[in-house]
Structures are given as C-alpha cells and as structure tokens.
Design a protein around this motif. Sequence first.
Motif, PDB file in Angstrom:
ATOM      1  N   LYS A  68     -12.458   3.999  -4.579  1.00 61.36           N
ATOM      2  CA  LYS A  68     -12.501   5.100  -5.552  1.00 61.36           C
ATOM      3  C   LYS A  68     -11.666   6.281  -5.073  1.00 61.36           C
ATOM      4  CE  LYS A  68     -16.551   4.340  -8.349  1.00 61.36           C
ATOM      5  NZ  LYS A  68     -17.831   3.931  -7.736  1.00 61.36           N
ATOM      6  N   ARG A  69     -11.679   6.516  -3.752  1.00 62.07           N
ATOM      7  CA  ARG A  69     -10.892   7.637  -3.219  1.00 62.07           C
ATOM      8  C   ARG A  69      -9.402   7.397  -3.437  1.00 62.07           C
ATOM      9  NH1 ARG A  69     -14.411   9.853   1.925  1.00 62.07           N
ATOM     10  NH2 ARG A  69     -16.315   8.824   1.265  1.00 62.07           N
ATOM     11  N   VAL A  70      -8.971   6.149  -3.250  1.00 60.97           N
ATOM     12  CA  VAL A  70      -7.554   5.815  -3.480  1.00 60.97           C
ATOM     13  C   VAL A  70      -7.205   6.094  -4.939  1.00 60.97           C
ATOM     14  CG1 VAL A  70      -5.850   3.948  -3.559  1.00 60.97           C
ATOM     15  CG2 VAL A  70      -7.413   4.125  -1.613  1.00 60.97           C
ATOM     16  N   ALA A  71      -8.088   5.684  -5.833  1.00 64.16           N
ATOM     17  CA  ALA A  71      -7.838   5.900  -7.266  1.00 64.16           C
ATOM     18  C   ALA A  71      -7.752   7.387  -7.587  1.00 64.16           C
ATOM     19  CB  ALA A  71      -8.939   5.238  -8.098  1.00 64.16           C
ATOM     20  N   LEU A  72      -8.449   8.219  -6.803  1.00 59.18           N
ATOM     21  CA  LEU A  72      -8.403   9.671  -7.019  1.00 59.18           C
ATOM     22  C   LEU A  72      -7.227  10.334  -6.297  1.00 59.18           C
ATOM     23  CD1 LEU A  72     -12.209  10.551  -6.791  1.00 59.18           C
ATOM     24  CD2 LEU A  72     -10.774  10.559  -8.835  1.00 59.18           C
ATOM     25  N   GLY A  73      -6.462   9.540  -5.542  1.00 61.34           N
ATOM     26  CA  GLY A  73      -5.250  10.098  -4.944  1.00 61.34           C
ATOM     27  C   GLY A  73      -5.286  10.336  -3.446  1.00 61.34           C
ATOM     28  N   LEU A  74      -6.349   9.885  -2.774  1.00 58.80           N
ATOM     29  CA  LEU A  74      -6.431  10.037  -1.317  1.00 58.80           C
ATOM     30  C   LEU A  74      -6.085   8.686  -0.694  1.00 58.80           C
ATOM     31  CD1 LEU A  74      -7.153  11.831   1.083  1.00 58.80           C
ATOM     32  CD2 LEU A  74      -9.535  11.179   0.782  1.00 58.80           C
ATOM     33  N   VAL A  75      -4.898   8.580  -0.119  1.00 58.17           N
ATOM     34  CA  VAL A  75      -4.353   7.276   0.269  1.00 58.17           C
ATOM     35  C   VAL A  75      -3.903   7.289   1.719  1.00 58.17           C
ATOM     36  CG1 VAL A  75      -2.539   5.569  -0.219  1.00 58.17           C
ATOM     37  CG2 VAL A  75      -3.558   6.861  -2.109  1.00 58.17           C
ATOM     38  N   ARG A  76      -4.217   6.236   2.430  1.00 61.85           N
ATOM     39  CA  ARG A  76      -3.677   6.088   3.779  1.00 61.85           C
ATOM     40  C   ARG A  76      -2.767   4.873   3.797  1.00 61.85           C
ATOM     41  NH1 ARG A  76      -8.190   4.677   8.009  1.00 61.85           N
ATOM     42  NH2 ARG A  76      -6.435   5.035   9.377  1.00 61.85           N
ATOM     43  N   LEU A 102       7.868   0.089   4.830  1.00 57.43           N
ATOM     44  CA  LEU A 102       7.266  -0.597   3.682  1.00 57.43           C
ATOM     45  C   LEU A 102       5.787  -0.218   3.550  1.00 57.43           C
ATOM     46  CD1 LEU A 102       7.330  -2.605   1.326  1.00 57.43           C
ATOM     47  CD2 LEU A 102       7.033  -4.467   2.982  1.00 57.43           C
ATOM     48  N   GLU A 103       5.103  -0.113   4.676  1.00 57.74           N
ATOM     49  CA  GLU A 103       3.690   0.295   4.626  1.00 57.74           C
ATOM     50  C   GLU A 103       3.545   1.657   3.949  1.00 57.74           C
ATOM     51  OE1 GLU A 103       2.383  -1.986   8.737  1.00 57.74           O
ATOM     52  OE2 GLU A 103       2.325   0.202   8.659  1.00 57.74           O
ATOM     53  N   ILE A 104       4.441   2.576   4.312  1.00 58.54           N
ATOM     54  CA  ILE A 104       4.367   3.920   3.716  1.00 58.54           C
ATOM     55  C   ILE A 104       4.763   3.863   2.244  1.00 58.54           C
ATOM     56  CG2 ILE A 104       5.165   6.311   3.888  1.00 58.54           C
ATOM     57  CD1 ILE A 104       5.762   5.691   6.887  1.00 58.54           C
ATOM     58  N   ALA A 105       5.783   3.062   1.929  1.00 56.05           N
ATOM     59  CA  ALA A 105       6.202   2.915   0.531  1.00 56.05           C
ATOM     60  C   ALA A 105       5.055   2.371  -0.323  1.00 56.05           C
ATOM     61  CB  ALA A 105       7.427   1.993   0.443  1.00 56.05           C
ATOM     62  N   LEU A 106       4.309   1.410   0.212  1.00 56.39           N
ATOM     63  CA  LEU A 106       3.170   0.835  -0.531  1.00 56.39           C
ATOM     64  C   LEU A 106       2.094   1.889  -0.773  1.00 56.39           C
ATOM     65  CD1 LEU A 106       2.954  -2.613   1.307  1.00 56.39           C
ATOM     66  CD2 LEU A 106       3.496  -2.257  -1.114  1.00 56.39           C
ATOM     67  N   ALA A 107       1.907   2.784   0.201  1.00 59.38           N
ATOM     68  CA  ALA A 107       0.941   3.869   0.016  1.00 59.38           C
ATOM     69  C   ALA A 107       1.449   4.854  -1.035  1.00 59.38           C
ATOM     70  CB  ALA A 107       0.689   4.586   1.347  1.00 59.38           C
ATOM     71  N   VAL A 108       2.745   5.179  -0.980  1.00 53.30           N
ATOM     72  CA  VAL A 108       3.329   6.133  -1.934  1.00 53.30           C
ATOM     73  C   VAL A 108       3.307   5.549  -3.351  1.00 53.30           C
ATOM     74  CG1 VAL A 108       5.490   7.310  -2.572  1.00 53.30           C
ATOM     75  CG2 VAL A 108       4.663   7.391  -0.210  1.00 53.30           C
ATOM     76  N   ALA A 109       3.365   4.212  -3.447  1.00 61.98           N
ATOM     77  CA  ALA A 109       3.295   3.543  -4.753  1.00 61.98           C
ATOM     78  C   ALA A 109       1.968   3.820  -5.459  1.00 61.98           C
ATOM     79  CB  ALA A 109       3.494   2.040  -4.582  1.00 61.98           C
ATOM     80  N   GLN A 110       0.963   4.240  -4.699  1.00 57.27           N
ATOM     81  CA  GLN A 110      -0.337   4.594  -5.305  1.00 57.27           C
ATOM     82  C   GLN A 110      -0.310   5.986  -5.933  1.00 57.27           C
ATOM     83  OE1 GLN A 110      -2.594   2.191  -5.480  1.00 57.27           O
ATOM     84  NE2 GLN A 110      -1.119   0.969  -4.320  1.00 57.27           N
ATOM     85  N   LYS A 111       0.831   6.681  -5.830  1.00 53.18           N
ATOM     86  CA  LYS A 111       0.972   8.073  -6.290  1.00 53.18           C
ATOM     87  C   LYS A 111      -0.104   8.972  -5.699  1.00 53.18           C
ATOM     88  CE  LYS A 111       3.690   7.710 -10.503  1.00 53.18           C
ATOM     89  NZ  LYS A 111       4.999   7.843  -9.876  1.00 53.18           N
ATOM     90  N   PRO A 112      -0.143   9.072  -4.379  1.00 48.07           N
ATOM     91  CA  PRO A 112      -1.188   9.868  -3.734  1.00 48.07           C
ATOM     92  C   PRO A 112      -0.966  11.368  -3.935  1.00 48.07           C
ATOM     93  CG  PRO A 112       0.384   9.094  -2.096  1.00 48.07           C
ATOM     94  CD  PRO A 112       0.774   8.467  -3.399  1.00 48.07           C
ATOM     95  N   SER A 113      -2.069  12.116  -4.029  1.00 51.89           N
ATOM     96  CA  SER A 113      -1.939  13.570  -3.893  1.00 51.89           C
ATOM     97  C   SER A 113      -2.061  13.949  -2.424  1.00 51.89           C
ATOM     98  CB  SER A 113      -2.986  14.300  -4.741  1.00 51.89           C
ATOM     99  OG  SER A 113      -4.272  13.801  -4.484  1.00 51.89           O
TER     100      SER A 113
END
Length: 277
Positions: free
Chosen positions: A80-88, A161-172
């Motif tokens: 749920k946190r990822v969906a809200l924009g908190l991504v690692r 690529l790991e960072i790109a995959l995280a950025v693909a989640q559109k994190p805030s």
Amino acid sequence: MSAGRDDVVLQTHGLVKRFGGITATNKVSLTIRRGARHALIGPNGAGKTTLINQLTGVLAPSEGRVVLCGRDITTLTPHKRVALGLVRTFQINQLFNSLTPLQSLALAVAGRRGSAHRWWAAMGSDLGLATECEQLLVQFRLTDFADRATSELPYGKRRLLEIALAVAQKPSVLLLDEPAAGVPGAERADILATVAALPDEVSVVLIEHDMDLVFSFARSMTVLVNGTVLTEGTPEQIAADPQVRAVYLGDSRAGGSPAASSQAQDFAPLRRAQYHG
Ligand SMILES: Nc1ncnc2c1ncn2[C@@H]1O[C@H](COP(=O)(O)OP(=O)(O)OP(=O)(O)O)[C@@H](O)[C@H]1O
Ligand SMILES: [Mg+2]
C-alpha cells in the motif's frame, strides 16, 4: 521553492525499534521535503537500514509514527505504501534476471497502471507504455542494453535498472539503501548523478557510506549514531560539525566511539568539503 509545511512529503515522529535488548532506532524524527536530496549517514550498525525498513513497512516500529504527504501510514502494508508513492529499490530477483531490461520495465509500468496481466501485448499496442519505457531506458542509460538478458548486464547497469524499476512506480519519495554498493569506481558517481537528476517531484533519501558520493549528492543530511539522530543540516554544516568529526575520526576527546575510528578513511571528503565549503 518555499520551505513551508506544505513542502513536507515524509515525516517520522519518534520512531523506536527494539530488537530484544538492542534499540536500533531511538526516537528518530525526520522531515523530508519535496525535491529533497537527503543523505542518511552514520557508522555501521547506526540503524540506517532499520529506519528505512520502518519507512517501507518491512518492520513495524516499537513506537512512533510515519506520515506520508500528511497521511499516517504507520500500519499500512509495504504494498500500500508503494501505491501511495513511497518506493525503495528492490534487488532484481530471479524473475527479472530472465527478462530483458525493456521487459522488466514494461512489467513494472504496466503493473503500476493496473494492466500487468497483459503487459507484453500492451507493449505493441499501447503507445504510452512503450514511450514511458523508452524514456526510462534513456534516463538510466540502459538503451544499449534494453534487449539483453538482465543476468548478462554489467553490475553497474543492473543497479541502474533497479533504480529505474523503482522510478517506474512514479514515487514521491524514493529510498535508496547503498545503491552503488559493489559498483566499480567511476560508475558509482554515474549512478548517483542519475538519481540527483530526477525531477523535484521525486524526493530522495539516500543511505551511502562513500562520503565523496554523499557530499556530491546531498543537499541535506541526517547523521545517525547508535540509533539516535546526532545532528542534521546542510553538507557544509555537517562537514564542520565537531560531533560528526568525532564520530568519523573516533576522537575520544569529543566523545567519538572507538568502533567508528575504523571508518576514519571515509572522512577525507568531509575534510575537503569543509575546506572548500
Ligand atoms: N532483525 C534484527 N534483529 C536483531 N537485531 C537487528 C536486526 N536488524 C538490525 N539489528 C541490529 O540493529 C542495529 C542497527 O542495524 P542496521 O542494520 O539498521 O544498521 P545500519 O546503520 O544499516 O548499518 P550498516 O551501515 O552496516 O548497513 C545493529 O546493532 C544491528 O545488529
Ligand atoms: Mg544498512
């Protein structure tokens, strides 16, 4: 950019995490503002990863709260946190290893858009999906590697690529725990420069031991020692802080721990930053 309350994207209030007799984080209160390039530094065992794990929901705090964009997320699941924009960043697993970077990104982007079940078909028909993947490949300098098996990528490219995959989640808020660890020399700076160049909509919290990287990246810093926030400030303030010097040089007169003196070699850029800052 104003520095009012509205700019705050992530806040912790008195986060405590106990493991039996060990207090890994001790009343840690952090404020991360929009567009932050924030470094979390401190000796081994300071509690940095434990703090990140509480932010992402991997660990439940013993005490305290986590607030994302004004919403208390302390008890929410990691998902749920990822969906809200908190991504690692997540380490590339077996599944991604057998895919190409382009396929992995397509899966990540389609997943975010709720169309993961038909992600590969969508690559052919959904111009938005293809364009977004293309942009990510360019942004993270993976274009030349787009169609290779991820397992065959050079290590630095895998980390990108790991960072790109995280950025693909559109994190805030993007949380990075030693993103350049194990990557050779010059490539390390490339990885951090790529992260630093993200738009202001992505606030970044970075854990990193390499002080050259930390000081070239960060605009604000928190120093954690024995689970407690020792001090916070700009890189210039941190480099000039006698308490921080004590921790990194193990200067007993100023209260530095002997354990930290083994990390004294990490301190050279801190000295340089001080002289030039
Ligand atoms: N799951 C756990 N169970 C028990 N103790 C733990 C656990 N995770 C961390 N610790 C302890 O909590 C303290 C903080 O560890 P943590 O991994 O957060 O430090 P760190 O700052 O990330 O260190 P490093 O720079 O080495 O990665 C250490 O004393 C560690 O041994
Ligand atoms: Mg750690």
